[in-house]
Write an enzyme that holds these catalytic residues in place. Structure first.
Site, PDB file in Angstrom:
ATOM      1  N   CYS A 130      -4.524  -5.170  -9.946  1.00  0.00           N
ATOM      2  CA  CYS A 130      -3.986  -5.182 -10.554  1.00  0.00           C
ATOM      3  C   CYS A 130      -4.199  -5.001 -12.098  1.00  0.00           C
ATOM      4  O   CYS A 130      -5.328  -4.569 -12.367  1.00  0.00           O
ATOM      5  CB  CYS A 130      -3.662  -7.030 -11.023  1.00  0.00           C
ATOM      6  SG  CYS A 130      -3.729  -8.174  -9.730  1.00  0.00           S
ATOM      7  N   ARG A 163      -3.852   0.222  -8.789  1.00  0.00           N
ATOM      8  CA  ARG A 163      -5.205  -1.065  -9.196  1.00  0.00           C
ATOM      9  C   ARG A 163      -3.724  -1.854  -8.116  1.00  0.00           C
ATOM     10  O   ARG A 163      -4.557  -3.366  -8.356  1.00  0.00           O
ATOM     11  CB  ARG A 163      -5.235  -1.258 -10.789  1.00  0.00           C
ATOM     12  CG  ARG A 163      -5.610  -0.694 -10.876  1.00  0.00           C
ATOM     13  CD  ARG A 163      -6.106  -1.421 -12.754  1.00  0.00           C
ATOM     14  NE  ARG A 163      -7.095  -2.211 -12.776  1.00  0.00           N
ATOM     15  CZ  ARG A 163      -8.334  -2.468 -13.079  1.00  0.00           C
ATOM     16  NH1 ARG A 163      -8.364  -1.082 -13.131  1.00  0.00           N
ATOM     17  NH2 ARG A 163      -8.639  -3.065 -12.888  1.00  0.00           N
ATOM     18  N   TRP A 198      -1.764  -6.596  -7.203  1.00  0.00           N
ATOM     19  CA  TRP A 198      -1.565  -6.223  -5.970  1.00  0.00           C
ATOM     20  C   TRP A 198      -1.699  -8.207  -5.823  1.00  0.00           C
ATOM     21  O   TRP A 198      -2.883  -8.882  -6.297  1.00  0.00           O
ATOM     22  CB  TRP A 198      -3.450  -6.039  -5.994  1.00  0.00           C
ATOM     23  CG  TRP A 198      -4.089  -5.662  -4.077  1.00  0.00           C
ATOM     24  CD1 TRP A 198      -4.386  -4.990  -4.068  1.00  0.00           C
ATOM     25  CD2 TRP A 198      -4.527  -6.980  -4.026  1.00  0.00           C
ATOM     26  NE1 TRP A 198      -4.531  -5.106  -2.365  1.00  0.00           N
ATOM     27  CE2 TRP A 198      -5.268  -6.475  -2.832  1.00  0.00           C
ATOM     28  CE3 TRP A 198      -5.535  -8.525  -4.719  1.00  0.00           C
ATOM     29  CZ2 TRP A 198      -6.359  -7.220  -1.231  1.00  0.00           C
ATOM     30  CZ3 TRP A 198      -6.174  -8.357  -3.238  1.00  0.00           C
ATOM     31  CH2 TRP A 198      -6.570  -7.477  -1.841  1.00  0.00           C
ATOM     32  N   ASN A 234      -4.566 -10.907 -14.721  1.00  0.00           N
ATOM     33  CA  ASN A 234      -5.539  -9.917 -13.246  1.00  0.00           C
ATOM     34  C   ASN A 234      -7.457 -11.017 -13.196  1.00  0.00           C
ATOM     35  O   ASN A 234      -7.851 -11.306 -13.779  1.00  0.00           O
ATOM     36  CB  ASN A 234      -6.181  -9.188 -13.978  1.00  0.00           C
ATOM     37  CG  ASN A 234      -6.548  -8.442 -13.045  1.00  0.00           C
ATOM     38  OD1 ASN A 234      -7.206  -8.074 -11.331  1.00  0.00           O
ATOM     39  ND2 ASN A 234      -7.798  -6.919 -13.487  1.00  0.00           N
ATOM     40  N   GLY A 235      -7.524 -11.445 -11.965  1.00  0.00           N
ATOM     41  CA  GLY A 235      -7.970 -12.374 -11.173  1.00  0.00           C
ATOM     42  C   GLY A 235      -7.456 -13.950 -10.868  1.00  0.00           C
ATOM     43  O   GLY A 235      -6.719 -13.416  -9.894  1.00  0.00           O
ATOM     44  N   GLU A 273     -18.660   7.238   7.070  1.00  0.00           N
ATOM     45  CA  GLU A 273     -17.664   7.220   5.854  1.00  0.00           C
ATOM     46  C   GLU A 273     -15.952   7.620   5.962  1.00  0.00           C
ATOM     47  O   GLU A 273     -14.539   7.604   6.091  1.00  0.00           O
ATOM     48  CB  GLU A 273     -17.794   8.142   4.401  1.00  0.00           C
ATOM     49  CG  GLU A 273     -17.686   8.633   3.835  1.00  0.00           C
ATOM     50  CD  GLU A 273     -17.036   7.357   2.621  1.00  0.00           C
ATOM     51  OE1 GLU A 273     -17.068   6.567   3.070  1.00  0.00           O
ATOM     52  OE2 GLU A 273     -16.273   8.048   2.271  1.00  0.00           O
ATOM     53  N   LYS A 321     -12.130   6.570   5.641  1.00  0.00           N
ATOM     54  CA  LYS A 321     -11.352   7.214   5.570  1.00  0.00           C
ATOM     55  C   LYS A 321     -10.174   7.196   6.049  1.00  0.00           C
ATOM     56  O   LYS A 321      -8.541   7.187   5.288  1.00  0.00           O
ATOM     57  CB  LYS A 321     -12.126   8.772   4.710  1.00  0.00           C
ATOM     58  CG  LYS A 321     -11.431   9.337   3.525  1.00  0.00           C
ATOM     59  CD  LYS A 321     -12.652   8.416   3.118  1.00  0.00           C
ATOM     60  CE  LYS A 321     -12.900   7.713   1.914  1.00  0.00           C
ATOM     61  NZ  LYS A 321     -13.635   7.163   1.074  1.00  0.00           N
ATOM     62  N   GLU A 364      -8.064   4.013   5.772  1.00  0.00           N
ATOM     63  CA  GLU A 364      -7.421   3.135   4.748  1.00  0.00           C
ATOM     64  C   GLU A 364      -6.163   3.832   4.403  1.00  0.00           C
ATOM     65  O   GLU A 364      -5.697   3.524   3.882  1.00  0.00           O
ATOM     66  CB  GLU A 364      -8.751   3.277   3.716  1.00  0.00           C
ATOM     67  CG  GLU A 364      -9.147   4.186   3.422  1.00  0.00           C
ATOM     68  CD  GLU A 364     -10.440   4.450   1.967  1.00  0.00           C
ATOM     69  OE1 GLU A 364      -9.735   3.271   1.293  1.00  0.00           O
ATOM     70  OE2 GLU A 364     -10.917   4.594   2.143  1.00  0.00           O
ATOM     71  N   HIS A 394     -25.124   1.932  24.841  1.00  0.00           N
ATOM     72  CA  HIS A 394     -25.175   0.225  24.963  1.00  0.00           C
ATOM     73  C   HIS A 394     -23.764  -0.697  24.637  1.00  0.00           C
ATOM     74  O   HIS A 394     -23.557  -1.402  23.828  1.00  0.00           O
ATOM     75  CB  HIS A 394     -25.405  -0.524  23.323  1.00  0.00           C
ATOM     76  CG  HIS A 394     -27.007   0.332  23.661  1.00  0.00           C
ATOM     77  ND1 HIS A 394     -28.054   0.325  24.598  1.00  0.00           N
ATOM     78  CD2 HIS A 394     -28.287   1.527  22.832  1.00  0.00           C
ATOM     79  CE1 HIS A 394     -29.490   0.672  24.795  1.00  0.00           C
ATOM     80  NE2 HIS A 394     -29.164   1.377  22.940  1.00  0.00           N
ATOM     81  N   LYS A 402      -6.607   0.427  -6.288  1.00  0.00           N
ATOM     82  CA  LYS A 402      -8.603   1.554  -5.313  1.00  0.00           C
ATOM     83  C   LYS A 402      -9.788   0.002  -6.748  1.00  0.00           C
ATOM     84  O   LYS A 402     -10.384   0.481  -6.574  1.00  0.00           O
ATOM     85  CB  LYS A 402      -8.295   2.099  -7.100  1.00  0.00           C
ATOM     86  CG  LYS A 402      -9.380   2.686  -7.474  1.00  0.00           C
ATOM     87  CD  LYS A 402      -9.269   3.764  -6.891  1.00  0.00           C
ATOM     88  CE  LYS A 402     -10.920   5.285  -6.813  1.00  0.00           C
ATOM     89  NZ  LYS A 402     -10.817   5.791  -5.745  1.00  0.00           N
TER      90      LYS A 402
HETATM   91  C1  F6R Z   1     -12.456   3.328   0.204  1.00  0.00           C
HETATM   92  C2  F6R Z   1     -13.489   2.981  -1.455  1.00  0.00           C
HETATM   93  C3  F6R Z   1     -13.507   1.479  -1.443  1.00  0.00           C
HETATM   94  C4  F6R Z   1     -14.575   1.263  -2.411  1.00  0.00           C
HETATM   95  C5  F6R Z   1     -15.132   0.178  -3.094  1.00  0.00           C
HETATM   96  C6  F6R Z   1     -16.144   0.160  -3.862  1.00  0.00           C
HETATM   97  O1  F6R Z   1     -12.193   4.710  -0.159  1.00  0.00           O
HETATM   98  O2  F6R Z   1     -12.710   3.985  -2.341  1.00  0.00           O
HETATM   99  O3  F6R Z   1     -14.241   1.382  -0.646  1.00  0.00           O
HETATM  100  O4  F6R Z   1     -15.209   2.443  -2.656  1.00  0.00           O
HETATM  101  O5  F6R Z   1     -13.912  -0.784  -2.831  1.00  0.00           O
HETATM  102  O6  F6R Z   1     -15.318   0.117  -4.922  1.00  0.00           O
HETATM  103  P1  F6R Z   1     -16.654   0.446  -6.176  1.00  0.00           P
HETATM  104  O7  F6R Z   1     -16.838   2.312  -5.940  1.00  0.00           O
HETATM  105  O8  F6R Z   1     -15.239   1.098  -7.022  1.00  0.00           O
HETATM  106  O9  F6R Z   1     -17.507  -0.249  -6.386  1.00  0.00           O
END
Ligand code: F6R
Length: 608
Positions: free
Chosen positions: A2, A27, A75, A99-100, A483, A487, A490, A506, A603
């Site tokens: 948020c 956010r 969010w 927010n929270g 990773e 990517k 998501e 396995h 984010k």
């Molecule tokens: C994936 C992504 C998330 C963040 C995770 C941690 O692309 O962005 O998996 O890496 O939410 O976020 P931070 O680094 O801000 O703690």
């Protein structure tokens, strides 16, 4: 999660609130809303389901001249993402953005009589609780907020206005970030400083347990126990160019392409390429303290966790007598893990606000273990609470999927590992190859990014039709595969899972069929031939294999190959990760989805 904004000052509030919400949209983007208050106390509340564009349409029909207001982009946690659950919430004379999560909202709701709740949210209950004090007539708006917050269990960053106090905003935080922008005859608020850029360069980062009364020309900060706080005004370093798309169609592509520059910023002043040494000022550990380290715990979520895994593989290659454990913050915070006293914890977070990572940091500190932040967002909560740290300095990362942060987090942690190795007296001949390659890496990334986008775009058209994929690698290419899979899933919603090549037999090998494609990372090195055999096993079962390799001579008849030409060896997986980033980007574009704001995500994950 948020985004919160607020404005009190000489200008019309709606302008800043809308532009601020646009900057914070990453956010959360389930719904958005704005409440402004006129001098005569009339409050106008406008909310809309979905993205900020929908809110803007509503605002166009209802332009207000009011100079005070608050806004929110949501969010969803409690209640589905529709208009009635959108913020600001109103209860009596109180309008609130939050927010929270208020954990005890059900108990509080039961105890509040005389309120009819229009939404399913915990935030509306908080608004009612504040109003129940404010309505008694004996509390100022700030005091009513304080009385309510004393009864609350959970996390919050809040901003409150009321028609009965039309010239002020009250804000408070516990666990969710809030930044106050100090302007000329105006005071602004935002969940992160990016929303303030271009309006003011001066900011106060509110601490947990603090509340502030804001007017156009005054900021009074105090604790919930009514002790006055003399707040420190800090400079916002971000500039406007850093938060704009700069000619790219999407932030994701911009941020991928920025990596030569962003990594160079991470390295600036920290590597001496002549005598092959690394110097990190931020961790503030003496040589003696570095020498004593026997265990490294690396904590993060999502991409930050993957960066920690990858860095761990490297650090153990050159640092003797040290154990490394990379952990997922949301798990580790509830584990009863014993941490030996000769440990140091690396706390990895782009945003510096991730709730689980922050909780781990606090738990680890309780055990008396030194914590070192590997953080991007300057002034963020994690950056402020760690004992020392290294900023990665990649600039704002706005696209929800993390890209440039991963590269720099990994290298920053490797550099920390190198400082330990140096202190422990590891011979220069062992460390030199790592340092030489780190110095070359920005240029090597730049070279890959000259040709890879066109190549990857071409193959993405073919693989965009698959709903499933398997990412494969071993050793340092395994965290890279993890990773890459994150990517892809998501942003493109393609089911993507990563396996270590050696694990295929396995179980996962059973998956291989025409619904899947397999992305295989094959860096040259000691495990190259073994990985090739694993690829053959997949091909023998009809797999649709895409190979990413730095072997110029690679000539197996796989379906597609992306070759990386580079003079480096150790950090080739970092270059391969660029291919994953680009593949996720182009497959998503091919599918026509919103690549910067994927569904259901936000984010910075400031709730558990
Ligand atoms: C994936 C992504 C998330 C963040 C995770 C941690 O692309 O962005 O998996 O890496 O939410 O976020 P931070 O680094 O801000 O703690």
């Amino acid at each position: 999660m948020c985004g919160i904004v607020g404005y009190v000052g000489k200008n019309k509030a709606q302008g800043f609130l809308l532009s601020g919400l646009r900057r914070l949209e990453y956010r959360g983007y389930d719904s958005a809303g704005i409440a402004t208050v006129a001098n005569d106390g009339t409050v106008t509340l406008i909310r809309a389901k979905g993205k900020i564009d929908n809110l803007e349409e509503r605002l166009a029909e209802n332009r207000r001249q009011d100079n005070v207001g608050i806004g929110h982009t949501r969010w969803a946690t409690h209640g589905e993402p529709d208009e009635k659950n959108a913020h600001p919430h109103r209860a009596g004379d109180i309008y609130l953005v939050h927010n929270g999560i208020i954990e005890n909202y059900k108990e509080l709701k039961k105890a509040l009589s005389g309120y009819e709740f229009a939404s399913e949210t915990d935030s509306e209950v908080l608004a009612a609780l504040i109003d129940s004090f404010y309505g008694q007539g004996k509390y100022s708006l700030t005091d009513a907020v304080v009385q309510a917050l004393k009864l609350v269990r959970g996390t919050y960053g809040i901003a409150v206005i009321s028609g009965r106090s039309p010239e002020e905003i009250v804000v408070a935080r516990s666990g969710s970030p809030l930044v106050i922008g100090v302007g000329h005859d105006e005071t602004l608020i935002a969940s992160d400083a990016s929303a303030l850029v271009g309006h003011t360069k001066r900011a106060i980062y509110l601490n947990d347990g603090e509340v502030a009364k804001l007017t156009s020309n005054s900021i009074e900060v105090r604790t919930l126990n009514s002790e006055p706080v003399s707040a420190k005004v800090e400079e916002i370093e971000t500039n406007l160019a850093a938060i704009q798309k700069g000619g790219y169609e999407h932030f994701l592509l911009k941020e991928i392409m920025e990596q030569p520059k962003s990594l160079a910023e991470t390295l600036r002043g920290r590597v001496n390429s002549k005598n092959h040494t690394v110097h990190l000022g931020g961790p503030e550990l003496s040589e003696a303290e570095l020498r004593k380290i026997k265990h490294l715990i690396i904590v993060g979520c999502g991409t930050a966790y993957h960066a920690g895994l990858l860095a761990g593989y490297y650090i153990e290659q050159f640092t003797p007598e040290i154990t490394i454990e990379t952990v997922i913050a949301s798990e580790y915070r509830y584990r009863a893990a014993y941490i030996p006293k000769d440990s140091v914890a690396l706390i990895v977070s782009q945003s510096g606000e991730t709730a689980d990572t922050l909780a781990c940091l606090r738990e680890i500190k309780k055990q008396g273990i030194k914590t070192i932040g590997i953080v991007n967002a300057i002034g963020s909560t994690i950056a402020r609470e760690v004992d020392g740290g290294t900023y990665v300095h990649v600039g704002p990362e706005i696209s929800v999927a993390s890209t440039k942060a991963f590269t720099s987090q990994t290298i920053a942690m490797v550099m920390f590992g190198l400082t330990i190795a140096q202190a422990k007296g590891v011979k220069n001949v062992i460390l030199k190859p790592y340092i030489d390659e780190i110095v070359k890496l920005p240029e090597e990334i730049s070279r890959v990014l000259e040709t890879a986008p066109q190549e990857v775009e071409k193959i993405s058209k073919k693989y965009a039709k698959y709903e499933h994929s398997i990412y494969l690698g071993r050793d340092t290419a395994y965290p890279t595969a993890m990773e890459g899979a994150l990517k892809l899933k998501e942003v493109s919603y393609v089911d993507a899972n990563a396996y270590a090549f050696g694990e295929l037999k396995h179980g996962p090998l059973a998956l291989v069929d025409d619904r899947f494609f397999e992305l295989a990372f094959l860096p040259k090195g000691p495990l190259y031939d073994k990985s090739i055999s694993n690829v053959q096993e997949v091909m023998a079962r009809g797999g649709h294999v895409v190979v990413v390799t730095n072997d110029d001579a690679f000539d197996m008849p796989v379906e597609s190959v992306v070759k990386i030409t580079t003079s480096i060896e150790l950090f080739v997986p970092i270059l391969m990760n660029l291919v994953s980033q680009l593949l996720a980007y182009y497959i998503t574009i091919e599918k026509g989805y919103d690549v910067d704001q994927p569904r259901n995500l936000a984010k910075s994950v400031t709730v558990e």
